[in-house]
Design a protein around this motif. Structure first.
Motif, mmCIF file in Angstrom:
data_model
loop_
_atom_site.group_PDB
_atom_site.id
_atom_site.type_symbol
_atom_site.label_atom_id
_atom_site.label_comp_id
_atom_site.label_asym_id
_atom_site.label_seq_id
_atom_site.Cartn_x
_atom_site.Cartn_y
_atom_site.Cartn_z
ATOM 1 N N LEU A 94 -5.638 -42.117 -19.804
ATOM 2 C CA LEU A 94 -6.471 -41.376 -20.698
ATOM 3 C C LEU A 94 -6.867 -40.074 -19.970
ATOM 4 N N SER A 95 -7.020 -40.081 -18.624
ATOM 5 C CA SER A 95 -7.623 -38.918 -17.906
ATOM 6 C C SER A 95 -6.245 -37.930 -17.785
ATOM 7 N N LEU A 96 -5.117 -38.432 -17.726
ATOM 8 C CA LEU A 96 -3.854 -37.726 -17.412
ATOM 9 C C LEU A 96 -3.656 -37.014 -19.056
ATOM 10 N N VAL A 97 -3.748 -37.614 -19.818
ATOM 11 C CA VAL A 97 -3.543 -37.053 -21.428
ATOM 12 C C VAL A 97 -4.442 -35.900 -21.334
ATOM 13 N N TYR A 98 -5.726 -36.332 -21.135
ATOM 14 C CA TYR A 98 -6.647 -35.329 -21.255
ATOM 15 C C TYR A 98 -6.508 -34.033 -20.364
ATOM 16 N N SER A 99 -5.779 -34.199 -19.194
ATOM 17 C CA SER A 99 -5.559 -33.257 -18.158
ATOM 18 C C SER A 99 -4.597 -32.205 -18.842
ATOM 19 N N LEU A 100 -3.829 -32.626 -19.804
ATOM 20 C CA LEU A 100 -2.591 -31.758 -20.169
ATOM 21 C C LEU A 100 -3.033 -30.557 -20.909
ATOM 22 N N ASP A 101 -4.140 -30.552 -21.354
ATOM 23 C CA ASP A 101 -4.864 -29.297 -22.094
ATOM 24 C C ASP A 101 -6.031 -28.983 -21.720
ATOM 25 N N PRO A 468 -8.470 -39.367 -25.897
ATOM 26 C CA PRO A 468 -8.833 -39.988 -25.300
ATOM 27 C C PRO A 468 -10.360 -40.532 -25.061
ATOM 28 N N ILE A 469 -11.205 -39.461 -25.553
ATOM 29 C CA ILE A 469 -12.588 -39.816 -25.763
ATOM 30 C C ILE A 469 -12.901 -40.743 -26.955
#
Length: 513
Positions: A94-101, A468-469
């Motif tokens: 989830l943190s990785l997905v969040y990081s993309l943007d 993710p949140i």
């Protein structure tokens, strides 16, 4: 054909290390880099769930790297290590997905993906390794990778580069000192028992205890390990790095640090004292309980005085990890069950809060809560998500944090720890105060003075940030209304922790692969 399921423990460590190298060569293809990293991380998460299910149904899994028996590298997956790996990779994905943007493109495409994979490798390796020296090695991997990730730049960042460097320097120096202490402890232990295999150490320490030949320096060695894991978990008086590192790190990395990385200290304490040093554990339980209570007090009082939203959440993490160590220190199956339930709930809620704080900072262009206000109208989703996380951390029903606190307090009372539980309960009220006060300051009341601080951002948050949140928020609510599966898993894990003989038997008398 090779049965991949038999090799999951090594795959969960080797693949992230391999991906770290691959990501370097894909810097010129950002889209492929992002897509491949997300896909592989999702696959690793799926494999970790398979591993946990296999351990649940078939028992402890031992994987030998090479053919050197107890003298070589052994990976061990019991319910504790497999469960922690699932939690790690879930938050990581989830943190990785969040990081993309969220992460600035230059940082994201150059080193971020490689360092993120090394962080995952360090975490999964720490949980799965069966020998104490390799635990040290994986600690070093996650330390160096996390230092690089802390200084990554976020889009529209409000944190100065100098602040990032200062926080990273503190974190690196304190962690290096902890590494030196750990190496001294491991060297002394090896000189005493002649092995670094944790199960073998447990057998030899127990034999010395039964024969009445326990050397006096085993006790200082055990104290050194309290220092090592206390530093990783940021318990008092070793917590000073955390309130600087968590606010300055990008929000997805803050979620990783608070949600997973500090839990490595809890894992280490459980593994070392309930497996290797179980014969001397009663001597150290009062020390762990005392440190836990002081940590709770320091964290709660410090959080009240903060105006920086991420710094407030950082001090909250200090206080909340104290509750986990309180359950560990009390040392029964029930209290450790409560500690594990608390650990999982805190990982979900605090990861969600740090990710939400990233959305809040993006919307308000500041971390200072005094410069916010009335955001419930302009950012209702962030307001709802922060409220859910605040309710869970504060122990407010029907969130998972309420179940976690209730079980912990009930376990402590049942075991007769009335005074520690009374102190913990008092400061749980303070947690309720500072979490809801933060929400009121940021989201309720009148909007801030736009002439002085500017307008709130009108740019809507992308699904890469919000999904993710929301997933973490759903998990927090599920753990509150349907906690039975988590409690059952935690109880079975606690039984294995308190009675480590099955772990020892699996390693010492095993049929590998």
């Amino acid at each position: 054909m090779i049965d991949i399921s038999k090799h999951i423990p090594i795959i969960l460590i080797a693949v992230p290390i391999l991906m770290a190298a691959i990501m370097v060569f894909l810097k010129s293809s950002p889209k492929l880099q992002k897509s491949l990293n997300v896909f592989v991380t999702l696959c690793l998460l799926a494999l970790s769930v398979v591993l946990l299910l296999r351990v649940w149904t078939d028992g402890i899994i031992v994987y030998e790297v090479g053919e050197w028996g107890k003298y070589g590298i052994v990976l061990v997956a019991d319910l504790l290590s497999a469960g922690m790996v699932v939690l790690t990779l879930f938050v990581s994905f989830l943190s990785l997905v969040y990081s993309l943007d969220y992460i600035e493109e230059r940082s994201l495409n150059s080193t971020y993906h490689s360092l993120f994979n090394l962080l995952m490798a360090g975490l999964t390796g720490s949980f799965l390794t069966g020998d104490i020296f390799n635990l040290f090695v994986f600690f070093e991997i996650l330390l160096l990778s996390s230092c690089g990730l802390v200084i990554a730049n976020e889009k529209g960042g409000v944190t100065k580069a100098s602040d990032k460097m200062e926080a990273t320097f503190k974190y690196l120096v304190l962690s290096m000192l902890g590494s030196i202490v750990m190496l001294i402890a491991i060297s002394s232990l090896y000189a005493t028992v002649g092995t670094v295999n944790m199960a073998d150490i447990a057998v030899k320490v127990s034999a010395m205890s039964a024969a009445g030949t326990m050397p006096w320096h085993i006790y200082p060695i055990a104290l050194l390990f309290i220092v090592v894991f206390g530093n990783k978990a940021a318990i008092f008086p070793l917590h000073y790095w955390l309130p600087d590192v968590h606010p300055t790190a990008p929000s997805p990395i803050s979620a990783m640090l608070s949600g997973v990385l500090i839990k490595v200290g809890v894992y280490g304490m459980l593994r070392v004292f309930f497996l290797m040093f179980r014969d001397v554990l009663p001597m150290f339980q009062p020390i762990i309980i005392l440190l836990a209570l002081v940590t709770i007090i320091i964290g709660a009082i410090s959080a009240i005085g903060q105006t920086d939203v991420k710094r407030m959440l950082a001090y909250s993490s200090v206080g909340q990890i104290g509750y986990v160590f309180l359950g560990v220190g009390m040392g029964s199956v029930y209290t450790i069950t409560a500690a594990l339930v608390y650990l999982v709930n805190h990982a979900f809620a605090k990861s969600m809060l740090f990710l939400t704080s990233g959305g809040i900072i993006h919307h308000a262009h500041t971390r200072n809560m005094q410069k916010m206000g009335g955001m419930i109208k302009s950012a209702p989703l962030m307001g709802a998500m922060f409220l859910i996380g605040a309710m869970s951390i504060a122990g407010f029903p029907p969130m998972g944090g309420f179940i976690a606190k209730f079980i912990l307090f009930d376990a402590g009372i049942e075991e007769g720890f009335y005074i520690p539980i009374a102190i913990a309960l008092i400061f749980a009220v303070l947690t309720l105060f500072y979490m809801f006060r933060a929400w009121m300051i940021m989201f309720w009341g009148e909007p801030r003075d736009f002439e002085t601080y500017g307008e709130y951002s009108s740019h809507a948050l992308s699904p890469l940030l919000t999904v993710p949140i929301i997933i973490l928020a759903i998990g927090v609510i599920i753990f509150g209304v349907y906690a039975e599966p988590l409690i059952a898993l935690a109880q079975a894990t606690a039984v294995q922790i308190v009675d480590p003989q099955p772990y020892i038997d699996a390693v010492m008398t095993r049929v590998v692969r």
